[in-house]
Structures are given as structure tokens and as C-alpha cells.
Design a protein around this motif. Structure first.
Motif, PDB file in Angstrom:
ATOM      1  N   ASP B   1       0.837  -1.192   0.000  1.00  0.00           N
ATOM      2  CA  ASP B   1       0.000   0.000   0.000  1.00  0.00           C
ATOM      3  C   ASP B   1       0.872   1.241   0.000  1.00  0.00           C
ATOM      4  N   ALA B   2       0.422   2.264  -0.702  1.00  0.00           N
ATOM      5  CA  ALA B   2       1.148   3.521  -0.694  1.00  0.00           C
ATOM      6  C   ALA B   2       1.048   4.155   0.675  1.00  0.00           C
ATOM      7  N   GLY B   3       2.049   4.915   1.035  1.00  0.00           N
ATOM      8  CA  GLY B   3       1.988   5.604   2.313  1.00  0.00           C
ATOM      9  C   GLY B   3       3.359   5.876   2.861  1.00  0.00           C
ATOM     10  N   ILE B   4       3.362   6.216   4.127  1.00  0.00           N
ATOM     11  CA  ILE B   4       4.612   6.506   4.812  1.00  0.00           C
ATOM     12  C   ILE B   4       4.685   5.620   6.040  1.00  0.00           C
ATOM     13  N   THR B   5       5.725   4.852   6.156  1.00  0.00           N
ATOM     14  CA  THR B   5       5.848   3.896   7.248  1.00  0.00           C
ATOM     15  C   THR B   5       7.102   4.164   8.055  1.00  0.00           C
ATOM     16  N   GLN B   6       6.934   4.022   9.360  1.00  0.00           N
ATOM     17  CA  GLN B   6       8.041   4.217  10.275  1.00  0.00           C
ATOM     18  C   GLN B   6       8.312   2.914  11.019  1.00  0.00           C
ATOM     19  N   SER B   7       9.585   2.680  11.316  1.00  0.00           N
ATOM     20  CA  SER B   7       9.934   1.516  12.122  1.00  0.00           C
ATOM     21  C   SER B   7      11.149   1.834  12.977  1.00  0.00           C
ATOM     22  N   PRO B   8      11.213   1.243  14.174  1.00  0.00           N
ATOM     23  CA  PRO B   8      10.173   0.442  14.800  1.00  0.00           C
ATOM     24  C   PRO B   8       9.052   1.318  15.344  1.00  0.00           C
ATOM     25  N   ARG B   9       7.960   0.749  15.807  1.00  0.00           N
ATOM     26  CA  ARG B   9       6.891   1.525  16.438  1.00  0.00           C
ATOM     27  C   ARG B   9       7.280   1.911  17.861  1.00  0.00           C
ATOM     28  N   TYR B  10       7.992   1.012  18.525  1.00  0.00           N
ATOM     29  CA  TYR B  10       8.439   1.259  19.902  1.00  0.00           C
ATOM     30  C   TYR B  10       9.903   0.845  20.023  1.00  0.00           C
ATOM     31  N   TYR B  89       8.529  10.240  17.845  1.00  0.00           N
ATOM     32  CA  TYR B  89       9.116  10.806  16.641  1.00  0.00           C
ATOM     33  C   TYR B  89       8.219  10.524  15.441  1.00  0.00           C
ATOM     34  N   PHE B  90       7.938  11.584  14.688  1.00  0.00           N
ATOM     35  CA  PHE B  90       7.108  11.453  13.494  1.00  0.00           C
ATOM     36  C   PHE B  90       7.895  11.843  12.258  1.00  0.00           C
ATOM     37  N   CYS B  91       7.768  11.010  11.260  1.00  0.00           N
ATOM     38  CA  CYS B  91       8.279  11.309   9.941  1.00  0.00           C
ATOM     39  C   CYS B  91       7.114  11.808   9.092  1.00  0.00           C
ATOM     40  N   ALA B  92       7.388  12.733   8.186  1.00  0.00           N
ATOM     41  CA  ALA B  92       6.337  13.269   7.327  1.00  0.00           C
ATOM     42  C   ALA B  92       6.926  13.560   5.956  1.00  0.00           C
ATOM     43  N   SER B  93       6.060  13.674   4.976  1.00  0.00           N
ATOM     44  CA  SER B  93       6.527  14.006   3.630  1.00  0.00           C
ATOM     45  C   SER B  93       5.486  14.856   2.923  1.00  0.00           C
ATOM     46  N   ASN B  94       5.922  15.608   1.918  1.00  0.00           N
ATOM     47  CA  ASN B  94       4.988  16.292   1.027  1.00  0.00           C
ATOM     48  C   ASN B  94       5.653  16.574  -0.305  1.00  0.00           C
ATOM     49  N   GLU B  95       4.815  17.039  -1.246  1.00  0.00           N
ATOM     50  CA  GLU B  95       5.306  17.262  -2.610  1.00  0.00           C
ATOM     51  C   GLU B  95       6.154  18.527  -2.708  1.00  0.00           C
ATOM     52  N   GLY B  96       5.859  19.481  -1.828  1.00  0.00           N
ATOM     53  CA  GLY B  96       6.575  20.736  -1.901  1.00  0.00           C
ATOM     54  C   GLY B  96       5.837  21.802  -1.134  1.00  0.00           C
ATOM     55  N   PHE B 103       1.790  12.198   7.448  1.00  0.00           N
ATOM     56  CA  PHE B 103       2.576  11.701   8.566  1.00  0.00           C
ATOM     57  C   PHE B 103       2.563  10.184   8.654  1.00  0.00           C
ATOM     58  N   GLY B 104       3.673   9.638   9.165  1.00  0.00           N
ATOM     59  CA  GLY B 104       3.704   8.242   9.581  1.00  0.00           C
ATOM     60  C   GLY B 104       3.044   8.109  10.941  1.00  0.00           C
ATOM     61  N   ASN B 105       2.961   6.881  11.455  1.00  0.00           N
ATOM     62  CA  ASN B 105       2.289   6.622  12.729  1.00  0.00           C
ATOM     63  C   ASN B 105       3.182   6.826  13.941  1.00  0.00           C
ATOM     64  N   GLY B 106       4.432   7.139  13.713  1.00  0.00           N
ATOM     65  CA  GLY B 106       5.292   7.515  14.823  1.00  0.00           C
ATOM     66  C   GLY B 106       6.101   6.365  15.396  1.00  0.00           C
ATOM     67  N   THR B 107       7.204   6.730  16.035  1.00  0.00           N
ATOM     68  CA  THR B 107       8.033   5.795  16.811  1.00  0.00           C
ATOM     69  C   THR B 107       8.137   6.358  18.219  1.00  0.00           C
ATOM     70  N   ARG B 108       7.722   5.534  19.184  1.00  0.00           N
ATOM     71  CA  ARG B 108       7.853   5.962  20.583  1.00  0.00           C
ATOM     72  C   ARG B 108       9.186   5.467  21.103  1.00  0.00           C
ATOM     73  N   LEU B 109      10.075   6.398  21.396  1.00  0.00           N
ATOM     74  CA  LEU B 109      11.427   6.070  21.858  1.00  0.00           C
ATOM     75  C   LEU B 109      11.571   6.406  23.333  1.00  0.00           C
ATOM     76  N   THR B 110      12.057   5.435  24.090  1.00  0.00           N
ATOM     77  CA  THR B 110      12.361   5.648  25.509  1.00  0.00           C
ATOM     78  C   THR B 110      13.847   5.415  25.718  1.00  0.00           C
TER      79      THR B 110
END
Lengths: 112, 112
Positions: B1-10, B89-96, B103-110
């Protein structure tokens, strides 16, 4: 300077209208956005308005822009429990690097 | 599927360790961004990239490194993690410029 301010919390009864307010400082804003964040998720674009418009309606959502007062609002008609989330206002400014300035977010709680 | 994915989630890591957060988008968007979200601060921009091999600092870049060797990937590295880098932490993208951020769904970092 660049700043976007929102109230932090809003509580409404299911079925009522919700109005979330936002003020911004940069008069060179081009687009203003509303994003919704549900728990554990990223930010989802809800709607946006170009700075030369004063109103935009999209189903239950109405965005009002008062450019003179640099005030933006999001009205949600017939608020449902599924609308409970954090709502972020953001402005896109001219120049720089395709920059979005976000407010701190308004937590909307919908109760029966 | 198209989209923006982040890893890991936690992710849990110890102070002083290096950790890399991954971000991948399938839209071929030119611009990619890294934000951190902390209570009371909303979203703050760490780094952004206008195209492959072009990156620049945002508001809070200290302690972070990014790279963009391919358009679709934008990893964020904490070279020596500190407790103050505990965040979502959120990653995001756009055309300009003036296009909405996705936005991606985020990574929760501890960092312990």
C-alpha cells in the motif's frame, strides 16, 4: 516571530457543536491546516484553507479564517465520540524551506 | 500500500547508545521531515530534506543525524542517546511548499 497558539483542552457533549480556536502571528501565511491525532497514531490532515479565503465547509467541518485578527477556527457540527482526539492547527509560511508551524494541540473530549 | 511507514513503532534504548529510526514513503515526495512530539511543546522540527542528498536543520537538530541517499528513505540517527531524547518521533513528507504534510504513525522512543 512565528507562533501558533491553541487552547489545550475542550470538553463537549455528544451531539453539540465543537469550536476549536487558533491564533497565529505570521502574516505571510499561505495555507492554514487542521490535523487530527488519535491515540497512538500520526497526524491526519482534516482540512485546510488558503489565506485569501474566509470560510471553507466540508461536511461536518467548517473552517473560519479572520486574517485581520490572525484567528482560525474549526467547527465540528454534531460532535461524536469518534471525534475525541487532539486537533492541531498549523500554518504554512512563505519563504524558508516549505515550513509548517504547529500549535501545541487541543485535546477534544466528547462525553455522553 | 502507498503511504509513509516508520519503524520500529516502539524502542527502548540505554543512554549513550546509537539508535536509528527508519522512515519510508512510497509517494516519491520530494520533501521529508522529522518531528518530535513532547507534552507541552507540540511538534518540533528536527531535520528536513528537500530532495535526495539535500538535508538541513530544523528547530531542534542537536544530537541527531540524518541522511537521504534515496528519495524514499529518510533515516534519523541518535548518535549517543540521552534521556531528553525520550519522545515520540514522526516522519512526514509532502510534494513541496504549500502542500499538506502526510505523517507516519510515529516511533515511541524511551531512553533509560
Amino acid at each position: 516571530g512565528e507562533d501558533v497558539e491553541q487552547s489545550l483542552f475542550l470538553s463537549v457533549r455528544e451531539g453539540d457543536s465543537s469550536v476549536i480556536n487558533c491564533t497565529y502571528t505570521d502574516s505571510s501565511s499561505t495555507y492554514l491546516y487542521w490535523y487530527k491525532q488519535e491515540p497512538g497514531a500520526g497526524l491526519q490532515l482534516l482540512t485546510y484553507i488558503f489565506s485569501n479565503m474566509d470560510m471553507k465547509q466540508d461536511q461536518r467541518l467548517t473552517v473560519l479564517l479572520n486574517k485581520k485578527d490572525k484567528h482560525l477556527s474549526l467547527r465540528i457540527a454534531d460532535t461524536q465520540t469518534g471525534d475525541s482526539a487532539i486537533y492541531f492547527c498549523a500554518e504554512s509560511i512563505i519563504g524558508g524551506y516549505n515550513k509548517l508551524i504547529f500549535g501545541a494541540g487541543t485535546r477534544l473530549a466528547v462525553h455522553p | 500500500d502507498a503511504g509513509i511507514t516508520q519503524s520500529p513503532r516502539y524502542k527502548i534504548t540505554e543512554t549513550g547508545r546509537q539508535v536509528t529510526l527508519m522512515c519510508h514513503q512510497t509517494w516519491s515526495h520530494s520533501y521529508m521531515f522529522w518531528y518530535r512530539q513532547d507534552l507541552g511543546h507540540g511538534l518540533r522540527l528536527i531535520y528536513y530534506s528537500a530532495a535526495a542528498d539535500i538535508t538541513d536543520k530544523g528547530e531542534v537538530p542537536d544530537g541527531y543525524v540524518v541522511s537521504r541517499s534515496k528519495t524514499e528513505n529518510f533515516p534519523l540517527t541518535l548518535e549517543s542517546a540521552t534521556r531528553s531524547q525520550t519522545s515520540v518521533y514522526f516522519c512526514a513528507s509532502n510534494e513541496g511548499p504549500n502542500s499538506p504534510l502526510h505523517f507516519g504513525n510515529g516511533t515511541r522512543l524511551t531512553v533509560t
